[in-house]
Each structure stands twice: as C-alpha cells, then as structure tokens.
Design a protein around this motif. Structure first.
Motif, PDB file in Angstrom:
ATOM      1  N   SER A  38      47.102  43.080  41.699  1.00  0.00           N
ATOM      2  CA  SER A  38      45.688  43.339  41.751  1.00  0.00           C
ATOM      3  C   SER A  38      44.637  43.324  42.527  1.00  0.00           C
ATOM      4  CB  SER A  38      45.929  42.523  41.034  1.00  0.00           C
ATOM      5  OG  SER A  38      43.847  42.686  40.788  1.00  0.00           O
ATOM      6  N   ALA A  39      45.764  43.151  44.020  1.00  0.00           N
ATOM      7  CA  ALA A  39      44.796  43.060  45.616  1.00  0.00           C
ATOM      8  C   ALA A  39      44.853  44.532  46.096  1.00  0.00           C
ATOM      9  CB  ALA A  39      45.215  41.620  46.588  1.00  0.00           C
ATOM     10  N   LEU A  40      45.468  44.777  46.057  1.00  0.00           N
ATOM     11  CA  LEU A  40      45.670  46.341  46.173  1.00  0.00           C
ATOM     12  C   LEU A  40      45.383  47.823  45.264  1.00  0.00           C
ATOM     13  CD1 LEU A  40      49.150  46.564  47.764  1.00  0.00           C
ATOM     14  CD2 LEU A  40      47.408  45.940  48.814  1.00  0.00           C
ATOM     15  N   ASP A  41      44.941  46.782  44.190  1.00  0.00           N
ATOM     16  CA  ASP A  41      44.478  47.489  42.436  1.00  0.00           C
ATOM     17  C   ASP A  41      45.359  48.541  42.732  1.00  0.00           C
ATOM     18  OD1 ASP A  41      42.886  48.420  41.287  1.00  0.00           O
ATOM     19  OD2 ASP A  41      41.526  49.857  41.986  1.00  0.00           O
ATOM     20  N   VAL A  42      47.077  48.238  42.494  1.00  0.00           N
ATOM     21  CA  VAL A  42      47.608  49.335  41.957  1.00  0.00           C
ATOM     22  C   VAL A  42      48.862  48.845  40.944  1.00  0.00           C
ATOM     23  CG1 VAL A  42      47.409  50.158  44.662  1.00  0.00           C
ATOM     24  CG2 VAL A  42      49.507  48.172  44.002  1.00  0.00           C
ATOM     25  N   HIS A  43      49.623  49.157  40.498  1.00  0.00           N
ATOM     26  CA  HIS A  43      50.411  48.397  39.492  1.00  0.00           C
ATOM     27  C   HIS A  43      51.413  48.014  40.333  1.00  0.00           C
ATOM     28  CE1 HIS A  43      53.469  48.804  35.987  1.00  0.00           C
ATOM     29  NE2 HIS A  43      52.867  49.098  35.487  1.00  0.00           N
ATOM     30  N   SER A  44      52.401  47.154  38.923  1.00  0.00           N
ATOM     31  CA  SER A  44      52.928  46.270  39.872  1.00  0.00           C
ATOM     32  C   SER A  44      54.233  46.579  39.980  1.00  0.00           C
ATOM     33  CB  SER A  44      53.564  45.170  38.771  1.00  0.00           C
ATOM     34  OG  SER A  44      53.990  44.982  37.800  1.00  0.00           O
TER      35      SER A  44
END
Length: 308
Positions: A38-44
């Motif tokens: 979420s901090a990078l706005d990517v998928h886990s």
C-alpha cells in the motif's frame, strides 16, 4: 565480445541481498506485505518478488518502505545504494536475447558464487563441456536461430574461464561490497558428480566424445576442481530423480540450490529447502568413485571410445 574481465557489481546478488534485508526490516517492524504494498501503491506479490530478489526496486521506493518501517540514518543510504546496483545490467546482459530471465538469474548467482556442487545425470555439465560437445547438445533442442545458439555457446565458454583461475595462480578472495566496476573475476571451485550414463551417451559422435573425455581428464587436474563418476554398478541412489547445482557464496550469504527443468527453473533458498540437497549430494559423492579412481575410469573410457 566483451572480455570476461570487464565485470562490475553483481546486480543479481545485490537484489537478493537487498530483498532479504528489506524482508527482515519489514517483519521486525510488524508490517504486513499488504501494508508495505500500500505504501508503494503496488500489489503484495510485488513486495514478495522484491524481497526474494526477483526484481529490482527504485532507490526512492526503498526510502518509502524504510520510512514505513521506521528506519532512519545511514541504513537508508546504504540500502538505496544496493537498489541502484541491483538495477544495473550484469556482464551477461549482452546474451539476454538468447537465455530466459530465470537462467539470467542463475548466471548472476553463479558469477558471485565461490563454490559449486553439481550433480549431472543426463549430459555433461556446461561448465565442463568442450565447444564442439556444446554445439552437439543443441542439435537435440528445437530448431532455433543459429546466431542465437552461437551466442549461448559463447556464454557457456565464457562461464568456464573462472575454473582456470586457481590453477593459474589466482587467489580465492571474498567479494567486496565496494568492488569497482571492471573488477577481476574471482576463481570458482567446483565439485562435480557425473553419472556414468552422461559419459557413455554418444553426443555428437566418436571424435567429439574423444575430445570431451580428454577435456575432462585435463580439467580433473585443475587445483579447484574435483570430479567423481557415479558408476552403473552403484545401483539406485538418492539423486536419480534429477540434476541440480548447489551454489555456495563467501561471507554470510546463504546457499542456493538451482534445479533446471523442462517446465521451468526452480530455486531453493531457505535452509530447510537446501539441507536435503546437501544430504543427497553427500550420499552421491560417497557412492561415487574417488577422484583418483574417476581419473582412471575416464582414461579407460577414452581408450574404449578410441578403439570402438
């Protein structure tokens, strides 16, 4: 072709080292992969790939993650530096059109490894092949661009150069984190257990096999190389299910197991995953001929091929 001596920081190993440290810091901070993503706005899944060293990460994204993990100070600039090095191109990148991304990862790991333990059941390992034997192995592969095949063979020959360094008087030394671009390649030690079937399989015909067997006899004399043949009369053994390579690194970097398969390459990296392969390899070399008896076996087999 670029010289094998024109080599710098290893991006594959830098990504692996950075990923392990980021995972450790995330877990210590009690942050989940979803929260980091979420901090990078990517998928886990991207976080997991970064932490396993499968992909690189931008330095600014490293800082974002470290801020989320509550990390400050010199550690940020150090890990940002690893991220920059992890996004560089390795010396093997000029062969990228000819080899798959997973195999590029293997070449990167092999470049940094100090010792390989290899078991081969079907054909002689690429690090031990003559050029003509290597060319003959590609005749069994699906038809491909001759130029690309030639480049793959050239990569195979270039990888072999490190085996000669110890016999040439080079000193074994651990890698340095600040090793400059263009640094000299380090010697590579090798312990190979070869199934008798791989040696008796006529790849390319009589002349090529004579040359290949003579080459193995020569390599057996290298200071950093140990060869053992696993004979037919040894019966069943633990490694019969497949070929594998254990890569050992200097310092604290953990061992890695590489298994090349028809449906894809597999890497085993945790201690629990790697330990069984060491047990299998120990069983294989215990069942194989001694290095001295292996040398005599190779000489006798060469005589057989010459007289056939």
């Amino acid at each position: 072709m670029t010289s094998s001596k024109s080599r710098g920081a290893n991006p594959t190993v830098r990504r692996r080292s950075l990923g392990a440290r980021l995972r450790d810091l995330r877990e210590k901070a009690g942050v989940t992969a979803d929260e980091a993503a979420s901090a990078l706005d990517v998928h886990s899944s991207t976080i997991y790939r970064i932490e396993r060293g499968k992909v690189g990460i931008k330095p600014r994204d490293v800082k974002t993650l470290l801020d989320r993990y509550g990390i400050a100070g010199d550690q940020i600039s150090e890990l940002e530096g690893l991220a920059r090095e992890g996004r560089q191109r390795g010396w093997w990148a000029r062969y990228s059109e000819t080899i798959s991304p997973p195999y590029q990862t293997y070449v990167g790991l092999e470049t940094e490894a100090t010792y390989l333990h290899i078991y081969d059941a079907i054909i002689i390992n690429g690090l031990l092949q003559t050029r003509r034997y290597a060319e003959a192995t590609f005749k069994f592969a699906p038809a491909g661009d001759p130029k690309l095949i030639a480049q793959r063979i050239e990569l195979r020959m270039e990888r072999q150069e490190r085996l000669k360094l110890i016999s040439g008087g080079a000193e074994m030394r651990p890698p340095s984190d600040d090793e400059p671009t263009g640094g000299e390649p380090r010697p590579l030690q090798l312990w190979a257990v070869i199934d008798e079937a791989a040696l008796r399989r006529m790849i390319g015909g009589k002349d090529i096999m004579e040359e290949q067997l003579a080459h193995l006899i020569e390599i057996a004399g290298y200071s950093g190389v140990t060869l053992q043949v696993l004979p037919f009369d040894g019966g069943a053994y633990p490694g019969m299910l497949g070929t594998f390579t254990i890569l050992r690194f200097a310092g604290a970097d953990p061992d890695v197991v590489y298994v090349e398969g028809k449906t894809g390459d597999v890497y085993e990296e945790s201690e629990e995953q790697v330990r069984p392969y060491w047990q299998i390899f120990d069983s294989l070399r215990a069942a194989a001929l001694s290095p001295v008896d292996t040398l005599e076996f190779l000489r006798e087999l060469l005589r057989e091929v010459k007289n056939s």
